[in-house]
Design a protein around this motif. Structure first.
Motif, PDB file in Angstrom:
ATOM      1  N   SER A   1      97.863  66.024 -57.943  1.00 19.16           N
ATOM      2  CA  SER A   1      96.868  65.090 -57.418  1.00 19.16           C
ATOM      3  C   SER A   1      96.138  64.379 -58.549  1.00 19.16           C
ATOM      4  O   SER A   1      95.911  63.173 -58.503  1.00 19.16           O
ATOM      5  CB  SER A   1      95.868  65.826 -56.522  1.00 19.16           C
ATOM      6  N   LEU A   2      95.765  65.143 -59.583  1.00 24.08           N
ATOM      7  CA  LEU A   2      95.074  64.540 -60.720  1.00 24.08           C
ATOM      8  C   LEU A   2      95.974  63.529 -61.433  1.00 24.08           C
ATOM      9  O   LEU A   2      95.536  62.430 -61.793  1.00 24.08           O
ATOM     10  CB  LEU A   2      94.633  65.628 -61.700  1.00 24.08           C
ATOM     11  N   ASN A   3      97.248  63.886 -61.611  1.00 24.76           N
ATOM     12  CA  ASN A   3      98.182  62.969 -62.272  1.00 24.76           C
ATOM     13  C   ASN A   3      98.346  61.677 -61.487  1.00 24.76           C
ATOM     14  O   ASN A   3      98.357  60.579 -62.057  1.00 24.76           O
ATOM     15  CB  ASN A   3      99.545  63.647 -62.457  1.00 24.76           C
TER      16      ASN A   3
ATOM     17  N   SER B   1      92.565  71.370 -72.916  1.00 20.52           N
ATOM     18  CA  SER B   1      93.440  70.199 -73.080  1.00 20.52           C
ATOM     19  C   SER B   1      92.693  68.914 -72.759  1.00 20.52           C
ATOM     20  O   SER B   1      92.796  67.918 -73.477  1.00 20.52           O
ATOM     21  CB  SER B   1      94.676  70.330 -72.193  1.00 20.52           C
ATOM     22  N   LEU B   2      91.942  68.920 -71.661  1.00 21.60           N
ATOM     23  CA  LEU B   2      91.202  67.719 -71.299  1.00 21.60           C
ATOM     24  C   LEU B   2      90.123  67.414 -72.330  1.00 21.60           C
ATOM     25  O   LEU B   2      89.846  66.254 -72.628  1.00 21.60           O
ATOM     26  CB  LEU B   2      90.579  67.886 -69.909  1.00 21.60           C
ATOM     27  N   ALA B   3      89.500  68.441 -72.878  1.00 20.04           N
ATOM     28  CA  ALA B   3      88.468  68.221 -73.896  1.00 20.04           C
ATOM     29  C   ALA B   3      89.068  67.599 -75.151  1.00 20.04           C
ATOM     30  O   ALA B   3      88.515  66.668 -75.736  1.00 20.04           O
ATOM     31  CB  ALA B   3      87.778  69.541 -74.227  1.00 20.04           C
ATOM     32  N   MET B   4      90.235  68.104 -75.567  1.00 19.14           N
ATOM     33  CA  MET B   4      90.874  67.573 -76.765  1.00 19.14           C
ATOM     34  C   MET B   4      91.428  66.172 -76.534  1.00 19.14           C
ATOM     35  O   MET B   4      91.450  65.337 -77.439  1.00 19.14           O
ATOM     36  CB  MET B   4      91.997  68.508 -77.225  1.00 19.14           C
TER      37      MET B   4
ATOM     38  N   TYR C   1     100.197  56.532 -52.402  1.00 25.31           N
ATOM     39  CA  TYR C   1      99.707  57.788 -52.974  1.00 25.31           C
ATOM     40  C   TYR C   1     100.604  58.963 -52.601  1.00 25.31           C
ATOM     41  O   TYR C   1     100.895  59.816 -53.434  1.00 25.31           O
ATOM     42  CB  TYR C   1      98.280  58.030 -52.488  1.00 25.31           C
ATOM     43  N   PHE C   2     101.069  58.990 -51.364  1.00 22.53           N
ATOM     44  CA  PHE C   2     101.840  60.145 -50.887  1.00 22.53           C
ATOM     45  C   PHE C   2     103.223  60.203 -51.539  1.00 22.53           C
ATOM     46  O   PHE C   2     103.720  61.289 -51.848  1.00 22.53           O
ATOM     47  CB  PHE C   2     101.949  60.110 -49.364  1.00 22.53           C
ATOM     48  N   CYS C   3     103.845  59.021 -51.758  1.00 18.21           N
ATOM     49  CA  CYS C   3     105.155  59.017 -52.435  1.00 18.21           C
ATOM     50  C   CYS C   3     105.015  59.492 -53.883  1.00 18.21           C
ATOM     51  O   CYS C   3     105.820  60.293 -54.374  1.00 18.21           O
ATOM     52  CB  CYS C   3     105.754  57.615 -52.397  1.00 18.21           C
ATOM     53  N   LEU C   4     103.984  58.992 -54.569  1.00 13.43           N
ATOM     54  CA  LEU C   4     103.762  59.438 -55.937  1.00 13.43           C
ATOM     55  C   LEU C   4     103.433  60.925 -55.987  1.00 13.43           C
ATOM     56  O   LEU C   4     103.877  61.651 -56.888  1.00 13.43           O
ATOM     57  CB  LEU C   4     102.621  58.625 -56.568  1.00 13.43           C
ATOM     58  N   LEU C   5     102.656  61.383 -55.002  1.00 15.57           N
ATOM     59  CA  LEU C   5     102.285  62.795 -54.964  1.00 15.57           C
ATOM     60  C   LEU C   5     103.521  63.668 -54.766  1.00 15.57           C
ATOM     61  O   LEU C   5     103.677  64.714 -55.413  1.00 15.57           O
ATOM     62  CB  LEU C   5     101.276  63.038 -53.836  1.00 15.57           C
ATOM     63  N   PHE C   6     104.428  63.232 -53.895  1.00 17.29           N
ATOM     64  CA  PHE C   6     105.648  64.000 -53.646  1.00 17.29           C
ATOM     65  C   PHE C   6     106.489  64.093 -54.922  1.00 17.29           C
ATOM     66  O   PHE C   6     107.053  65.140 -55.235  1.00 17.29           O
ATOM     67  CB  PHE C   6     106.453  63.344 -52.523  1.00 17.29           C
ATOM     68  N   GLN C   7     106.558  62.984 -55.692  1.00 18.14           N
ATOM     69  CA  GLN C   7     107.320  63.009 -56.943  1.00 18.14           C
ATOM     70  C   GLN C   7     106.688  63.965 -57.955  1.00 18.14           C
ATOM     71  O   GLN C   7     107.376  64.752 -58.610  1.00 18.14           O
ATOM     72  CB  GLN C   7     107.394  61.601 -57.538  1.00 18.14           C
TER      73      GLN C   7
ATOM     74  N   SER D   1      98.221  66.898 -67.249  1.00 19.61           N
ATOM     75  CA  SER D   1      96.902  66.309 -67.041  1.00 19.61           C
ATOM     76  C   SER D   1      96.372  65.693 -68.331  1.00 19.61           C
ATOM     77  O   SER D   1      95.740  64.629 -68.313  1.00 19.61           O
ATOM     78  CB  SER D   1      95.926  67.380 -66.540  1.00 19.61           C
ATOM     79  N   ALA D   2      96.625  66.365 -69.460  1.00 17.15           N
ATOM     80  CA  ALA D   2      96.150  65.838 -70.736  1.00 17.15           C
ATOM     81  C   ALA D   2      96.824  64.511 -71.071  1.00 17.15           C
ATOM     82  O   ALA D   2      96.162  63.561 -71.513  1.00 17.15           O
ATOM     83  CB  ALA D   2      96.404  66.864 -71.843  1.00 17.15           C
ATOM     84  N   ILE D   3      98.138  64.423 -70.862  1.00 13.68           N
ATOM     85  CA  ILE D   3      98.852  63.172 -71.136  1.00 13.68           C
ATOM     86  C   ILE D   3      98.337  62.062 -70.235  1.00 13.68           C
ATOM     87  O   ILE D   3      98.075  60.939 -70.686  1.00 13.68           O
ATOM     88  CB  ILE D   3     100.369  63.371 -70.948  1.00 13.68           C
ATOM     89  N   THR D   4      98.172  62.365 -68.959  1.00 12.86           N
ATOM     90  CA  THR D   4      97.676  61.356 -68.027  1.00 12.86           C
ATOM     91  C   THR D   4      96.269  60.906 -68.402  1.00 12.86           C
ATOM     92  O   THR D   4      95.943  59.715 -68.348  1.00 12.86           O
ATOM     93  CB  THR D   4      97.672  61.926 -66.592  1.00 12.86           C
ATOM     94  N   LEU D   5      95.430  61.867 -68.801  1.00 12.95           N
ATOM     95  CA  LEU D   5      94.066  61.526 -69.181  1.00 12.95           C
ATOM     96  C   LEU D   5      94.043  60.680 -70.452  1.00 12.95           C
ATOM     97  O   LEU D   5      93.275  59.719 -70.558  1.00 12.95           O
ATOM     98  CB  LEU D   5      93.244  62.801 -69.389  1.00 12.95           C
TER      99      LEU D   5
END
Length: 978
Positions: free
Chosen positions: A124-126, A940-943, A69-75, A326-330
């Motif tokens: 963090s959300l991503n 964005s999240l709603a759409m 998680y921490f490596c991904l978060l740093f990226q 966030s929208a793309i990830t969601l």
């Protein structure tokens, strides 16, 4: 028991682990057997297997460490828009101190903190959504079974590949992938391809003896991940897991495989990001030019230096679509969830977006459109004799089962005794009565005996113990059942012999031992076996079965109903071909069988001559493994029926409603393919039945020039003289792979580093325009077309354009190379191709299509080559995948349409009006930033989570050259509306 266990472990400990890497290919085979405590006849014993597993470990290459998680978060903290937000946050802190002086504004400090919180929350959300998507894919990956056929304690059985240990005797067949490093013990026309390891794409002929002192160059060694293109044989495992050659190269292999291919979704997002960044930078430059060239001189107290920095920060935040990542990830997370519910395994979520642009779907027939459960329906011999097998109603007793007299002697044991009374044999054809339609009882016909004997001997189907991997909820329970394993045709003939006639097929094979085999492959389209006959010890029976037109071409005589051998004249051959054509038109698959008898001395002479020519390096035009190429005696046909899958006809109608063309590419006879196409709606009422079918022939005109004669409903349409064939230009998925392999062996073609860097950057934003892209824009020909594999190699650019412009297409009698060629020709004309298949011969087309889709019931090779796997084996799942791909593209467009007009542009104008006209800002930079962030993220999240529209499957596919996320007209209308 304990003492014995310790002694076994001591044996394994005393094994020299350093020597196999150096001399396992050169030492005598007996030394290899002693080294691994095995033998060819019985394999390993159960006791040694347990000890070997403890000593060597599981047969798995240690996977690379997954990012935590921490490596991904740093990226995520420093990627994309976040890097610019960092810049804005730092400017806010600078505006607070030191530019704030003795009385700094606390709002500037708050603004910097808010921007940093936005970065952290967004990242963090991503990361959370990305880890969630990875877990979904990982959980599905465990559902992909991989097994290996081994001989242990003298019994052939299938086990999970992770249970393989050095010393195991593995049985190898066409289409297998070697699951460990091994040394070959026997080989019958065996050819393997180690391109994944060596980069050499040409198959290598296997030898039993050492051919080079170098391990990597000796052809008696097979390496993990090598693909068996042809033949069969046996081998002893010499290394597993991390001890294999590929396992020792795992670091390099992992590095190469970790680089994800740039998908169309990546390009769309990259173009959008660049557009926003350029617009943001130009706006800030305009802001500073306005301030420094006008306001600072004429109105120095209106906006100070610090105030202009705050305006720049507001400009940065207003232009950046903070909700986009966030929208793309969601959206991808929603896609993963939908695919979970639809039982679709996607190896990459981004590839799902390709379904939005798919314009052509190419599909195999057997196992994809049909159930791949062939059943023998009729047997034909002579010029007019047939034997129809008709299933009676369930529950009625079996009567009138004729058993040929010769096979009574060959089949030892009582007919009422089942060879495996407690075994569960699957798949199996239930015993059903047969009705003899010919006047004479076929049990007294010699040629009928020959057909059934050939079906038993020229057949690789066997009953094996299949050992399933332990289930998640019962780790200690391992299911072991008896299954009929083999090719679908072989299984159908096996079931005919065993369940229709109660033949003791294992006994027959034992009494008539096999000497040699030429396995079936997609190039030859036939199989040959040599067996020493029980009734005549000095006679060898050669049996050939395969495609009728090819078998008849190699026959010089045929066997009549009364047992006479007569010459196979052109007239008789035409009668046989006409019968095959009539069966094929009704959707039956026809398998022909022929035989040839020779003395043991003559057979030994042929094999000796073949081996001498091999040793002398003679290149064969067609390597038949020493068997004669002609002078066979034709004995008859088997007609087999494979019913279509229940959901295919309706699914194809829905695919056609989505404006997607479907092309059937099969190895079957053209008439069989056309019959199945009518049953499943590939040939529709509106086009093929009402308008007709186009065909063409290659003939010579009056000037002795080769011409294509194009026919419409058997009437000559036009003539075309063979002309230009444009070579392939690199750019498509397939040609990129060809380019990669060519550069490995040709360093002179290596481009300079800056050209490679520019090409790489360009590939992240644009896709190369296909050479015949204009053909995509032309109106399609409202007729069907049928093309055979023998015609493909002669087709020029005009013919490819003409054929691929039809609305309904069938390609029959094709090889794997021709299937790949068809897909590449589609891609050259701008089509986005999804390929569906389940067999080994489908693997190249699945790998190099824009989107490869395999069936869960298919071969492991096809599943490994594909991008998606239909876990429920339902063709209708493709409809759900198309809907999901279009939904993904639609929701992303909705997000972009909102973020630019309603978000970025609407927040840009108040700042410019404040500077140019003195209109006061309704919100401070601090409040405006908070409003932008909350607004962008929530909307964005709603759409992104909206459900698909009802008409999503009735509109045409997206055009990648025109339908971008940044559609200027659409954005202008949205802006004016807002």
């Amino acid at each position: 028991m304990a003492a014995r266990r310790h002694s076994n472990i001591d044996l394994w400990i005393n094994t020299d682990m350093s020597r196999p890497d150096q001399d396992v290919h050169t030492v005598p085979i007996d030394t290899v057997f002693r080294r691994f405590h095995s033998n060819q006849r019985y394999g390993l014993s159960a006791a040694f297997v347990n000890d070997a597993q403890l000593h060597y470990g599981t047969n798995q290459i240690t996977p690379p460490q997954s990012q935590n998680y921490f490596c991904l978060l740093f990226q995520q903290l420093f990627m994309g828009f976040n890097s610019i937000l960092w810049f804005g946050g730092i400017l806010a802190f600078i505006a607070y101190q030191p530019l704030g002086g003795s009385n700094p504004s606390i709002a500037n400090l708050g603004l910097g903190i808010v921007l940093f919180l936005v970065i952290i929350c967004n990242a963090s959300l991503n990361v959370y959504q990305k880890l969630k998507s990875i877990k979904v894919i990982a959980s599905f990956s465990k559902l992909l079974p991989t097994s290996a056929t081994v001989r242990r304690d003298g019994v052939e059985q299938q086990i999970p590949v992770n249970e393989l240990v050095p010393g195991d005797i593995i049985l190898i067949h066409t289409g297998d992938v070697l699951q460990a490093d091994c040394r070959f013990l026997t080989c019958e026309g065996l050819k393997i391809n180690s391109a994944e390891l060596t980069g050499e794409t040409k198959p290598i002929s296997v030898a039993v003896h050492c051919t080079s002192q170098t391990l990597m160059e000796s052809t008696n060694i097979g390496f993990y991940s090598s693909f068996v293109e042809q033949g069969m044989g046996e081998a002893i495992v010499v290394a597993t897991g991390d001890n294999t050659v590929l396992g020792k190269m795992s670091k390099t292999t992992t590095q190469d495989s970790s680089s994800d291919e740039t998908t169309n979704l990546h390009r769309e997002v990259n173009r959008f990001v660049v557009f926003v960044l350029v617009a943001d930078i130009l706006s800030i430059i305009g802001l500073w030019i306005t301030w420094s060239g006008w306001l600072n001189y004429y109105h120095p107290t209106f906006i100070t230096f610090t105030g202009n920095i705050l305006n720049s920060i507001g400009m940065i935040v207003s232009f950046l679509p903070v909700g986009l990542p966030s929208a793309i990830t969601l959206v991808l997370a929603i896609v993963a969830k939908r695919m979970t519910q639809q039982r679709i395994l996607g190896k990459s979520l981004q590839i799902v977006e390709s379904f939005n642009s798919v314009s052509v779907i190419t599909t195999d027939k057997t196992g994809t459109l049909t159930r791949n459960k062939l059943v023998v329906s009729e047997i034909f011999w002579d010029t007019g004799c047939e034997y129809k097998i008709i299933g009676n109603e369930e529950g009625k007793p079996v009567t009138n089962v004729a058993k040929p007299h010769t096979l009574r002697r060959l089949s030892v044991g009582s007919l009422s005794e089942h060879p495996h009374p407690t075994a569960k044999v699957s798949p199996a054809v239930q015993r059903s009565p047969v009705v003899v339609e010919s006047v004479e009882d076929p049990a007294r016909v010699e040629v009928f005996d020959d057909l059934l004997l050939g079906a038993a001997l020229c057949n690789n189907a066997k009953i094996r113990i299949v050992k399933d991997a332990p289930h998640k909820h019962s780790i200690t329970k391992i299911n072991a059942e008896l299954h009929v394993v083999g090719d679908s045709v072989d299984i159908a003939l096996y079931n005919l012999c065993v369940y229709q006639y109660q033949m003791q097929i294992d006994e027959i094979r034992c009494l008539n031992p096999r000497h040699r085999t030429l396995p079936f492959n997609s190039a030859n389209k036939f199989m040959i076996t040599a067996n020493r006959l029980e009734s005549h010890k000095n006679i060898v029976l050669l049996t050939m079965k395969g495609a009728p037109e090819i078998i008849l071409h190699r026959c010089a005589s045929y066997k009549t109903n009364d047992g006479r051998l007569l010459p196979l004249t052109s007239e008789i051959k035409d009668k046989f071909l006409h019968r095959q054509e009539m069966l094929s038109r009704n959707g039956y698959r026809v398998i022909a069988m022929s035989q040839q008898k020779m003395t043991q001395m003559r057979y030994d002479q042929l094999m000796q001559q073949y081996e001498e020519r091999q040793r002398s390096g003679v290149v064969f035009n067609q390597d038949l493994n020493g068997f004669p190429a002609e002078s066979y005696c034709f004995i008859g046909f088997f007609s087999l029926f494979d019913s279509p899958r229940f959901d295919v006809p309706d699914s194809i109608l829905k695919i056609r409603q989505a404006h997607i063309r479907i092309a059937m590419i099969t190895g079957d006879h053209p008439s069989t393919a056309a019959a199945i196409a009518r049953q499943v709606n590939i040939f529709s009422e509106d086009i093929s039945k009402r308008n007709g079918i186009d065909t063409f022939q290659i003939e010579e005109n009056d000037n002795n020039h080769s011409v294509f004669r194009l026919y419409r409903n058997e009437a000559l349409l036009k003539e075309h003289i063979i002309s230009v064939i444009t070579p392939f230009r690199f750019g498509s998925k397939a040609t990129k792979a060809i380019e990669k392999h060519s550069r490995k062996n040709d360093f002179m073609k290596e481009e300079s580093w800056y050209k490679q860097w520019l090409s790489s950057c360009k590939a992240h934003f644009t896709e190369q325009t296909p050479i015949f892209y204009k053909q995509k824009e032309k109106e399609k020909i409202p007729y069907a077309v049928v093309v055979t594999g023998s015609q493909i190699s002669y087709m020029d650019d005009f013919m490819w354009n003409w054929v691929l412009s039809h609305k309904e297409l069938i390609f029959a009698r094709t090889s794997p190379e021709q299937k790949l060629r068809i897909i590449m020709e589609f891609q050259r004309r701008g089509e986005i191709v999804a390929a569906i298949g389940d067999g080994t011969n489908d693997a190249p087309s699945l790998k190099y299509a824009d989107l490869g889709i395999a069936m869960q019931a298919g071969t492991n090779v096809s599943k490994e080559a594909s991008d998606m796997i239909l876990l429920d084996n339902h063709f209708s799942s493709i409809i759900s995948a198309i809907e999901t791909g279009r939904l993904l593209a639609d929701n992303l467009k909705k997000v972009v349409i909102y973020l630019l007009p309603a978000g970025s542009w609407s927040e840009f104008w108040p700042i410019m009006f404040n500077m140019w006209f003195g209109v006061p800002l309704s919100l401070s930079a601090f409040l405006a930033t908070i409003l932008c962030v909350l607004n962008d993220v929530s909307i964005s999240l709603a759409m992104a989570s909206e459900k698909p529209e009802t008409e999503i499957l009735t509109r045409p596919p997206s055009n990648r050259k025109k339908d971008h996320l940044l559609n200027v007209k659409l954005l202008f209308h949205a802006y004016m509306l807002i």
